[in-house]
Design an enzyme around this catalytic site. Structure first.
Site, PDB file in Angstrom:
ATOM      1  N   SER A  12       0.834  -1.205   0.000  1.00  0.00           N
ATOM      2  CA  SER A  12       0.000   0.000   0.000  1.00  0.00           C
ATOM      3  C   SER A  12       0.865   1.249   0.000  1.00  0.00           C
ATOM      4  O   SER A  12       1.699   1.436   0.892  1.00  0.00           O
ATOM      5  CB  SER A  12      -0.896   0.013   1.237  1.00  0.00           C
ATOM      6  OG  SER A  12      -1.489   1.295   1.399  1.00  0.00           O
ATOM      7  N   HIS A  35      -1.211  -1.243  -4.094  1.00  0.00           N
ATOM      8  CA  HIS A  35      -2.521  -0.901  -3.537  1.00  0.00           C
ATOM      9  C   HIS A  35      -2.588   0.613  -3.339  1.00  0.00           C
ATOM     10  O   HIS A  35      -1.726   1.191  -2.661  1.00  0.00           O
ATOM     11  CB  HIS A  35      -2.704  -1.628  -2.204  1.00  0.00           C
ATOM     12  CG  HIS A  35      -4.094  -1.597  -1.669  1.00  0.00           C
ATOM     13  ND1 HIS A  35      -5.110  -2.404  -2.141  1.00  0.00           N
ATOM     14  CD2 HIS A  35      -4.645  -0.848  -0.674  1.00  0.00           C
ATOM     15  CE1 HIS A  35      -6.217  -2.160  -1.460  1.00  0.00           C
ATOM     16  NE2 HIS A  35      -5.971  -1.221  -0.580  1.00  0.00           N
ATOM     17  N   ASP A  37      -4.827   3.676  -2.009  1.00  0.00           N
ATOM     18  CA  ASP A  37      -5.971   4.047  -1.170  1.00  0.00           C
ATOM     19  C   ASP A  37      -6.440   5.453  -1.500  1.00  0.00           C
ATOM     20  O   ASP A  37      -5.711   6.427  -1.278  1.00  0.00           O
ATOM     21  CB  ASP A  37      -5.580   3.980   0.311  1.00  0.00           C
ATOM     22  CG  ASP A  37      -5.330   2.559   0.775  1.00  0.00           C
ATOM     23  OD1 ASP A  37      -6.284   1.772   0.777  1.00  0.00           O
ATOM     24  OD2 ASP A  37      -4.181   2.248   1.135  1.00  0.00           O
ATOM     25  N   MET A  39      -9.057   8.239  -0.484  1.00  0.00           N
ATOM     26  CA  MET A  39      -9.956   8.624   0.616  1.00  0.00           C
ATOM     27  C   MET A  39     -10.431  10.055   0.402  1.00  0.00           C
ATOM     28  O   MET A  39      -9.651  10.919  -0.011  1.00  0.00           O
ATOM     29  CB  MET A  39      -9.232   8.524   1.957  1.00  0.00           C
ATOM     30  CG  MET A  39      -8.583   7.185   2.224  1.00  0.00           C
ATOM     31  SD  MET A  39      -7.811   7.152   3.863  1.00  0.00           S
ATOM     32  CE  MET A  39      -6.803   5.671   3.726  1.00  0.00           C
ATOM     33  N   HIS A  68      -8.282   1.131  -4.204  1.00  0.00           N
ATOM     34  CA  HIS A  68      -9.281   0.921  -3.149  1.00  0.00           C
ATOM     35  C   HIS A  68      -9.934   2.264  -2.849  1.00  0.00           C
ATOM     36  O   HIS A  68      -9.300   3.163  -2.286  1.00  0.00           O
ATOM     37  CB  HIS A  68      -8.584   0.346  -1.909  1.00  0.00           C
ATOM     38  CG  HIS A  68      -9.485   0.172  -0.724  1.00  0.00           C
ATOM     39  ND1 HIS A  68      -9.007  -0.019   0.555  1.00  0.00           N
ATOM     40  CD2 HIS A  68     -10.842   0.156  -0.612  1.00  0.00           C
ATOM     41  CE1 HIS A  68     -10.020  -0.136   1.389  1.00  0.00           C
ATOM     42  NE2 HIS A  68     -11.142  -0.037   0.702  1.00  0.00           N
ATOM     43  N   MET A  70     -12.180   4.483  -0.828  1.00  0.00           N
ATOM     44  CA  MET A  70     -12.884   4.737   0.429  1.00  0.00           C
ATOM     45  C   MET A  70     -13.549   6.098   0.290  1.00  0.00           C
ATOM     46  O   MET A  70     -13.137   7.092   0.893  1.00  0.00           O
ATOM     47  CB  MET A  70     -11.903   4.682   1.601  1.00  0.00           C
ATOM     48  CG  MET A  70     -11.436   3.281   1.907  1.00  0.00           C
ATOM     49  SD  MET A  70     -10.099   3.222   3.113  1.00  0.00           S
ATOM     50  CE  MET A  70      -8.699   3.156   2.015  1.00  0.00           C
ATOM     51  N   MET A 139     -11.862  -5.842   5.295  1.00  0.00           N
ATOM     52  CA  MET A 139     -11.007  -4.920   6.042  1.00  0.00           C
ATOM     53  C   MET A 139     -10.669  -5.519   7.407  1.00  0.00           C
ATOM     54  O   MET A 139     -11.558  -5.947   8.144  1.00  0.00           O
ATOM     55  CB  MET A 139     -11.701  -3.574   6.238  1.00  0.00           C
ATOM     56  CG  MET A 139     -11.922  -2.772   4.956  1.00  0.00           C
ATOM     57  SD  MET A 139     -10.377  -2.299   4.112  1.00  0.00           S
ATOM     58  CE  MET A 139      -9.574  -1.286   5.367  1.00  0.00           C
ATOM     59  N   ASP A 177      -6.837  -6.293   4.189  1.00  0.00           N
ATOM     60  CA  ASP A 177      -6.143  -5.013   4.236  1.00  0.00           C
ATOM     61  C   ASP A 177      -6.207  -4.478   5.654  1.00  0.00           C
ATOM     62  O   ASP A 177      -7.293  -4.234   6.174  1.00  0.00           O
ATOM     63  CB  ASP A 177      -6.812  -4.035   3.259  1.00  0.00           C
ATOM     64  CG  ASP A 177      -6.168  -2.654   3.255  1.00  0.00           C
ATOM     65  OD1 ASP A 177      -5.143  -2.457   3.940  1.00  0.00           O
ATOM     66  OD2 ASP A 177      -6.694  -1.768   2.560  1.00  0.00           O
TER      67      ASP A 177
END
Length: 224
Positions: A12, A35, A37, A39, A68, A70, A139, A177
């Protein structure tokens, strides 16, 4: 014992050096995916980066992107990440208004379609729609921040999903994750995970490539 071939280690970039991102990406060339993320400071209480940063990572990464999301309203925003060329785009079940339609749209755009569930979200709601997804992300921390401790109480959920996938003959990947390290990856592999997101365990190591291989060996030793 040889390595299990269908296990994936996805470092990540939450744990990478944002100023020296290209150099850090080169250090994880042994990984299967990177990965990413995303957000929005709304669905989770943190803000990372959006499409422009993801596009730059896409242009410089030696391995495919596992994005991913979020974020709130993935129905609107997720397809854009597939259009950028991300190999896999995962959205949260809790945030999507039409998860099946969204998954089908992501696949149409050439991305693997993933769905993520928070620790409090039961797995059973995914059983009848397993085939709509290429990946399910369980998660093992509350989403939003890196560096949290692994939640072992999510392993029964993971094991139930693995059992249901096998019962239905599904080829869906099961990803974990949060808090994944050499000391926790065995539990996740035993419970049925085959795709592992690791942050500080990789980027915090003196030799990220060696750390990736150590995680792969540990997961292989406990996979079944």
């Amino acid at each position: 014992m040889g390595l299990v071939p269908d296990l994936r280690i996805n470092p990540s970039i939450l744990s990478a050096d944002f100023v020296n991102m290209q150099a850090d990406l080169e250090r994880i060339a042994a990984a299967d995916f990177v990965h990413v993320d995303v957000m929005d400071n709304h669905f989770v209480r943190n803000l990372t980066f959006g499409p422009q940063m993801v596009q730059r990572v896409q242009q410089t990464s030696p391995v495919p992107l596992d994005v991913h999301l979020m974020i709130t309203d993935p129905d609107r925003w997720a397809p854009g990440y597939a259009e950028l060329g991300a190999a896999s785009v995962t959205f949260h079940l809790e945030a999507a208004s039409a998860p099946i339609a969204l998954a089908r749209r992501l696949r149409e755009l050439g991305a693997r379609a993933g769905v993520a569930v928070k620790p409090a979200t039961p797995a059973e709601g995914l059983y009848d729609i397993l085939d709509e997804f290429d990946q399910i992300l369980v998660m093992t921390v509350e989403p939003g921040f890196g560096g949290q401790s692994f939640m072992a109480d999510q392993m029964p959920k993971l094991a139930r999903l693995r059992g249901e996938a096998r019962r239905r003959g599904s080829q869906v990947w099961l990803q974990v994750d949060g808090g994944i390290s050499e000391s926790t990856i065995a539990q996740a592999a035993e419970a049925g995970a085959d795709t592992f997101v690791a942050g500080s365990a990789v980027f915090g190591a003196d030799d990220p490539g060696r750390a990736i291989e150590a995680l792969r060996r540990e997961a292989s030793a406990h996979a079944h």
